[in-house]
Each structure stands twice: as C-alpha cells, then as structure tokens.
Design a protein around this motif. Structure first.
Motif, PDB file in Angstrom:
ATOM      1  N   THR A  28       0.819  -1.212   0.000  1.00  0.00           N
ATOM      2  CA  THR A  28       0.000   0.000   0.000  1.00  0.00           C
ATOM      3  C   THR A  28       0.852   1.260   0.000  1.00  0.00           C
ATOM      4  O   THR A  28       0.392   2.307  -0.436  1.00  0.00           O
ATOM      5  N   SER A  29       2.061   1.174   0.446  1.00  0.00           N
ATOM      6  CA  SER A  29       2.929   2.352   0.433  1.00  0.00           C
ATOM      7  C   SER A  29       3.262   2.782  -0.988  1.00  0.00           C
ATOM      8  O   SER A  29       3.608   3.930  -1.232  1.00  0.00           O
ATOM      9  N   GLN A  30       3.124   1.872  -1.957  1.00  0.00           N
ATOM     10  CA  GLN A  30       3.376   2.220  -3.354  1.00  0.00           C
ATOM     11  C   GLN A  30       2.278   3.121  -3.913  1.00  0.00           C
ATOM     12  O   GLN A  30       2.472   3.782  -4.914  1.00  0.00           O
ATOM     13  N   ALA A  31       1.128   3.151  -3.280  1.00  0.00           N
ATOM     14  CA  ALA A  31      -0.007   3.910  -3.794  1.00  0.00           C
ATOM     15  C   ALA A  31      -0.276   5.176  -2.976  1.00  0.00           C
ATOM     16  O   ALA A  31      -1.303   5.803  -3.152  1.00  0.00           O
ATOM     17  N   ASP A  32       0.636   5.534  -2.098  1.00  0.00           N
ATOM     18  CA  ASP A  32       0.445   6.751  -1.306  1.00  0.00           C
ATOM     19  C   ASP A  32       0.445   7.969  -2.211  1.00  0.00           C
ATOM     20  O   ASP A  32       1.200   8.043  -3.184  1.00  0.00           O
ATOM     21  N   HIS A  33      -0.397   8.914  -1.900  1.00  0.00           N
ATOM     22  CA  HIS A  33      -0.465  10.160  -2.657  1.00  0.00           C
ATOM     23  C   HIS A  33       0.193  11.264  -1.847  1.00  0.00           C
ATOM     24  O   HIS A  33      -0.189  11.513  -0.711  1.00  0.00           O
ATOM     25  N   ARG A  34       1.152  11.871  -2.439  1.00  0.00           N
ATOM     26  CA  ARG A  34       1.817  12.996  -1.782  1.00  0.00           C
ATOM     27  C   ARG A  34       1.756  14.176  -2.735  1.00  0.00           C
ATOM     28  O   ARG A  34       2.426  14.204  -3.754  1.00  0.00           O
ATOM     29  N   GLY A  35       0.926  15.141  -2.410  1.00  0.00           N
ATOM     30  CA  GLY A  35       0.814  16.309  -3.266  1.00  0.00           C
ATOM     31  C   GLY A  35      -0.579  16.878  -3.221  1.00  0.00           C
ATOM     32  O   GLY A  35      -1.426  16.457  -2.438  1.00  0.00           O
ATOM     33  N   ASP A  36      -0.808  17.848  -4.067  1.00  0.00           N
ATOM     34  CA  ASP A  36      -2.094  18.527  -4.145  1.00  0.00           C
ATOM     35  C   ASP A  36      -2.709  18.320  -5.514  1.00  0.00           C
ATOM     36  O   ASP A  36      -2.004  18.167  -6.511  1.00  0.00           O
ATOM     37  N   VAL A  37      -4.023  18.321  -5.521  1.00  0.00           N
ATOM     38  CA  VAL A  37      -4.764  18.246  -6.768  1.00  0.00           C
ATOM     39  C   VAL A  37      -5.689  19.440  -6.810  1.00  0.00           C
ATOM     40  O   VAL A  37      -6.478  19.655  -5.895  1.00  0.00           O
TER      41      VAL A  37
END
Length: 58
Positions: A28-37
C-alpha cells in the motif's frame, strides 16, 4: 434453459486456485499520494445537470 437455469455439472467441476503468496499483493505504500490536486470545473451545477440530461437523451 430458462432464466436462472444452470448446468449443475459445471458447478461441481470448478477448480479455484486459492494459494496466495505474499509476493502476489501490492504494498500500500506504493499507492500513497503525496501532493495537491487542483481543478476548476468551469460550469455551474445547473449547467452540468443540463448537460447530463442531454447525454441521457442521446
């Protein structure tokens, strides 16, 4: 065959491979979202609903 009918012999002969290895999954760490949309719709709710009705009518 009518609606809801099935061949019972097919139901008896189904084989399922249920052997799961730890390597088969996704971390699941591969699918973490870091940022803004950020996005702008550019249309009001009424305009979007009108367009939806047009699409449904096609």
């Amino acid at each position: 065959m009518g609606f809801g009918s099935y061949d019972e012999s097919e139901q008896e002969n189904q084989d399922f491979d249920t052997d799961l290895d730890d390597e088969d999954g996704v971390a699941t760490s591969q699918a973490d979202h870091r940022g803004d949309v950020n996005f702008e719709i550019g249309a009001s709710n009424d305009e979007l609903l009108d367009r939806l009705e047009e699409i449904k009518g096609e």
